[in-house]
Design an enzyme around this catalytic site. Structure first.
Site, PDB file in Angstrom:
ATOM      1  N   SER A   1       1.066  -1.284   0.033  1.00  0.00           N
ATOM      2  CA  SER A   1      -0.056   0.199   0.057  1.00  0.00           C
ATOM      3  C   SER A   1       0.773   1.074  -0.049  1.00  0.00           C
ATOM      4  O   SER A   1       1.060   1.584   1.237  1.00  0.00           O
ATOM      5  CB  SER A   1      -0.640   0.404   1.431  1.00  0.00           C
ATOM      6  OG  SER A   1      -1.534   1.181   1.498  1.00  0.00           O
TER       7      SER A   1
ATOM      8  N   ALA B   1       4.243   4.150   2.897  1.00  0.00           N
ATOM      9  CA  ALA B   1       4.234   3.262   2.302  1.00  0.00           C
ATOM     10  C   ALA B   1       3.875   1.382   3.377  1.00  0.00           C
ATOM     11  O   ALA B   1       4.229   1.779   3.864  1.00  0.00           O
ATOM     12  CB  ALA B   1       5.131   3.020   1.183  1.00  0.00           C
ATOM     13  N   LYS B   2       3.137   1.189   2.994  1.00  0.00           N
ATOM     14  CA  LYS B   2       3.667  -1.068   4.328  1.00  0.00           C
ATOM     15  C   LYS B   2       3.299  -2.216   3.145  1.00  0.00           C
ATOM     16  O   LYS B   2       2.500  -1.505   2.109  1.00  0.00           O
ATOM     17  CB  LYS B   2       2.764  -0.554   5.483  1.00  0.00           C
ATOM     18  CG  LYS B   2       3.584  -1.486   6.489  1.00  0.00           C
ATOM     19  CD  LYS B   2       4.636  -0.944   7.571  1.00  0.00           C
ATOM     20  CE  LYS B   2       4.755  -1.419   8.103  1.00  0.00           C
ATOM     21  NZ  LYS B   2       5.675  -0.546   8.696  1.00  0.00           N
ATOM     22  N   GLY B   3       4.049  -3.058   3.157  1.00  0.00           N
ATOM     23  CA  GLY B   3       3.931  -4.003   2.547  1.00  0.00           C
ATOM     24  C   GLY B   3       3.318  -5.666   3.865  1.00  0.00           C
ATOM     25  O   GLY B   3       3.895  -5.291   4.514  1.00  0.00           O
TER      26      GLY B   3
ATOM     27  N   ASP C   1      10.104  -5.903   8.854  1.00  0.00           N
ATOM     28  CA  ASP C   1       9.041  -5.201   9.547  1.00  0.00           C
ATOM     29  C   ASP C   1       9.180  -6.427  10.859  1.00  0.00           C
ATOM     30  O   ASP C   1       9.400  -7.333  10.442  1.00  0.00           O
ATOM     31  CB  ASP C   1       7.847  -4.325   8.520  1.00  0.00           C
ATOM     32  CG  ASP C   1       7.042  -4.413   9.924  1.00  0.00           C
ATOM     33  OD1 ASP C   1       6.980  -3.376  10.688  1.00  0.00           O
ATOM     34  OD2 ASP C   1       5.694  -4.297  10.741  1.00  0.00           O
TER      35      ASP C   1
END
Ligand code: NAD
Length: 429
Positions: free
Chosen positions: A74, A119-121, A160
């Protein structure tokens, strides 16, 4: 036969009434947006990620089976610079969680003043059930699937939950193969030998400690006489403990997932770390008194550092908190309802987007070193991190004073204002 591993996405409309993480992220944003009277057009843009990529990809298992996994990236906002944010491998990853985390990254980067967007995934997987080779296959396939939207100047992932420097090495290698060059700067949190930065491991805990030192100056807390309780003894909690001890703080309690240890006269970092290494936990630390994680939060200490889980300070226990200063090492440990109670009780909360931004700030320093092919000493990295954190704290604190709001809302107003100004001058509205 291809087997699917993805979780069902959200429950059908109307079935689950519980607030999602994304609802919480939007609620926190909305609080600040209302107070700063943010242009409704800007609110509309910032409430949603700019782009979400959802991918399904096959991974070959050691026994020959092919499993289909689902993953997401995202990209919330990139007005201030390339997208930046971690990738997690966890069985509970959903598109909703990734959206929320990407929004928080936008604010975190803006508060820290590093030139990145948010952002992050994530991949919905239990990595503990995979062999090393299966994990490598999964990491490479996922990164290959999202490679069209990442890049050193587009979107720079990082570790993460349950991803680490090895995962980043695979990501970087896969991308470099596709691009036919050594693209070190496409991810941060890499091993030192392939462009990682000195100081990255300890950066988040160091940042937590720096923000506590800054808050203590404003609140007139003498750190040499202060006591502290740290929840969690992982990456963030253990480094925060060590740096706070160096700053003269007496850490009287610490915990991990199995429970906590309390000693009125103070614990020593080296003893706790050695015992944890030997036994795998800090429970029954010699000379200490056992306490639960819940009791730890309500101890009569000056400073509390939740560094483990989200949602641990809620409307149920907020009124029992005796600490005057809370630094959120973890992401999302305090609910919005608890925030209100703490503010009323004159407890200062250094919010996660500020307190734990040392990690992304040192990721920025790693990226800069990769792009210039010039590497700094640990002292240089630590010095730059301190400069970034001190400025971030000052800006968030100043904004909270100007608006007479808690520091979370102050940090949000400051961050949102920066993103708005960048979007405006770029002509997005
Ligand atoms: P970690 O896995 O290294 O450590 C987590 C710690 O929490 C461990 O000590 C574990 O025993 C403890 N824990 C787990 N369940 C618990 C429970 N039920 N009660 C009490 N303790 C429990 O993780 P980390 O990297 O230190 O991350 C901790 C938090 O900080 C997370 O919210 C993470 O998102 C956030 N964070 C981490 C970084 C970073 O650079 N590592 C950066 C920003 C934010």
């Amino acid at each position: 036969m291809l087997e699917t591993t993805s979780k069902q996405e959200a429950a059908p409309a109307g079935m689950g009434m519980q607030k999602t993480q994304y609802d919480m992220a939007v609620e926190q944003f909305q609080r600040a947006a209302d107070i700063m009277k943010l242009d409704p057009n800007v609110q509309e843009i910032l409430r949603k990620p700019r782009r979400i990529l959802s991918v399904n990809f096959p991974v070959k298992m050691d026994d020959g089976r092919i499993l289909l996994y689902q993953g997401f990236r995202s990209q919330h906002n990139n007005a201030l610079g390339p997208y930046k944010g971690g990738i997690r491998f966890h069985p509970n990853v959903t598109i909703d969680e990734v959206k929320a985390l990407s929004m928080w990254m936008t604010w975190k980067c803006a508060v820290a003043g590093v030139p990145f967007g948010g952002a992050k995934g994530g991949v919905t997987v239990n990595p503990k059930q995979l062999s090393h080779r299966e994990l490598e296959n999964l990491s490479r396939s996922f990164f290959s699937m999202i490679s069209e939207i990442v890049g050193p100047y587009r979107d720079i992932p990082a570790p993460d939950v349950y991803t680490d420097s090895q995962t980043m090495a695979w990501f970087m290698d896969e991308y470099s193969k596709q691009e036919k060059n050594n693209a070190f700067a496409v991810v941060t949190g890499k091993p030192l030998i392939i462009g990682g930065s000195l100081g990255r491991d300890s950066a988040t805990g160091r940042g937590v400690s720096i923000t506590i030192e800054e808050a203590a100056r404003h609140l007139k807390i003498d750190l040499k006489k202060a006591t502290c309780a740290v929840q969690g003894f992982g990456n963030v909690g253990s480094w925060a403990f060590e740096f706070l001890e160096q700053a003269g703080v007496k850490v009287v309690a610490v915990s991990d997932s199995r429970g906590g240890a309390y000693k009125k006269t103070g614990l020593w970092f080296n003893e706790v770390a050695a015992y944890k290494k030997k036994t795998g936990s800090i429970v029954n630390l010699p000379g200490s008194q056992p306490i639960t994680n819940e009791e730890l939060l309500e101890l009569d200490v000056d400073i509390l550092v939740p560094s483990a889980l989200e949602d641990v300070i809620t409307r149920d226990n907020a009124k029992s908190i005796k600490a005057k200063l809370i630094a959120e090492g973890a992401n999302g440990p305090t609910t919005p309802e608890a925030d209100d109670i703490l503010f009323k009780n004159n407890v200062t909360v250094i919010p996660d987007i500020l307190a734990n931004s040392g990690g992304v700030s040192t990721s920025y320093l790693e990226w800069v070193q990769n792009l210039q092919h010039l590497y700094w000493t640990a002292e240089e990295v630590d010095h730059r991190l301190k400069t970034i954190m001190v400025k971030a704290f000052a800006e968030a604190y100043k904004t909270s004073q100007e608006y007479n709001v808690d520091m979370r809302t102050g940090a949000y107003i400051y961050a949102i204002g920066k993103v708005r100004d960048a979007m405006k001058i770029r002509g997005w509205f």
